[in-house]
Motif scaffolding. Structure first.
Motif, PDB file in Angstrom:
ATOM      1  N   ASN A  87      -9.066  -2.585  10.554  1.00 55.02           N
ATOM      2  CA  ASN A  87      -8.573  -3.441   9.474  1.00 55.02           C
ATOM      3  C   ASN A  87      -7.624  -4.537   9.945  1.00 55.02           C
ATOM      4  O   ASN A  87      -6.959  -5.164   9.128  1.00 55.02           O
ATOM      5  N   TRP A  88      -7.548  -4.763  11.258  1.00 54.04           N
ATOM      6  CA  TRP A  88      -6.542  -5.677  11.792  1.00 54.04           C
ATOM      7  C   TRP A  88      -6.635  -7.087  11.203  1.00 54.04           C
ATOM      8  O   TRP A  88      -5.622  -7.680  10.834  1.00 54.04           O
ATOM      9  N   SER A  89      -7.819  -7.636  11.087  1.00 50.86           N
ATOM     10  CA  SER A  89      -7.932  -8.995  10.532  1.00 50.86           C
ATOM     11  C   SER A  89      -7.495  -9.025   9.072  1.00 50.86           C
ATOM     12  O   SER A  89      -6.887  -9.998   8.615  1.00 50.86           O
ATOM     13  N   ASP A  90      -7.759  -7.950   8.324  1.00 50.80           N
ATOM     14  CA  ASP A  90      -7.302  -7.880   6.931  1.00 50.80           C
ATOM     15  C   ASP A  90      -5.777  -7.780   6.866  1.00 50.80           C
ATOM     16  O   ASP A  90      -5.145  -8.403   6.016  1.00 50.80           O
ATOM     17  N   ILE A  91      -5.192  -7.003   7.770  1.00 50.44           N
ATOM     18  CA  ILE A  91      -3.736  -6.866   7.813  1.00 50.44           C
ATOM     19  C   ILE A  91      -3.103  -8.217   8.134  1.00 50.44           C
ATOM     20  O   ILE A  91      -2.144  -8.640   7.477  1.00 50.44           O
TER      21      ILE A  91
END
Length: 120
Positions: A87-91
Motif C-alpha cells: 500500500n506504499w503508493s496509497d500511503i
C-alpha cells in the motif's frame, strides 16, 4: 484520491521488532521524521511517521506500556516502507513530500543561498 480503507503496519522505531497493525484511517498527522516515538531514539534517515491511539491496534503491539497513566494515549509511530510495500503508493498519496536528506539537502541549501545572494 485514494481510499484510506486498508491496514498498515507500524512500529515505534523503524527498526523495532514489535509491530502492530492499525486501520490507516486511524493514523493522523503523517510527517517525515528522524526521531522515534517513546524514548526519542534517532533513526538513520527520515521515515514516515504519524500518530495512533494505543488502544486501536487490531493486531500485534508496539513498544508502549501505558505505565504513565490510563489509556488511551496518542503515540508516535513509524510506517516502515518494507512492512507496507503493498500500500506504499496509497500511503504516500496522503503524506507530505519527503524532505531531501544528506547530500541532497546540502545541495538544495546551497542553491537557495546562491539565489538569495549576500545578506545586507
Amino acid at each position: 484520491m485514494t481510499s484510506r480503507e486498508f491496514v498498515v503496519s507500524v512500529r515505534r522505531h523503524p527498526s523495532d521488532w514489535q509491530t502492530a497493525k492499525y486501520p490507516f484511517l486511524s493514523v493522523t498527522g503523517l510527517h517525515w521524521d528522524s526521531v522515534s516515538g517513546g524514548v526519542g531514539k534517532s533513526t538513520s534517515h527520515a521515515g514516515l511517521a504519524g500518530y495512533v491511539l494505543c488502544t486501536e491496534a487490531i493486531e500485534g503491539e508496539t513498544a508502549h506500556s501505558c505505565s504513565h497513566g490510563p489509556a488511551p494515549h496518542r503515540i508516535k509511530v513509524f510506517l516502515p516502507k518494507s512492512l507496507n510495500a503493498e500500500n506504499w503508493s496509497d500511503i504516500l498519496a496522503f503524506a507530505p513530500p519527503k524532505p531531501p536528506s544528506g547530500r541532497e539537502s546540502v545541495e538544495a541549501l546551497a542553491r537557495g543561498l546562491a539565489r538569495s545572494g549576500p545578506k545586507r
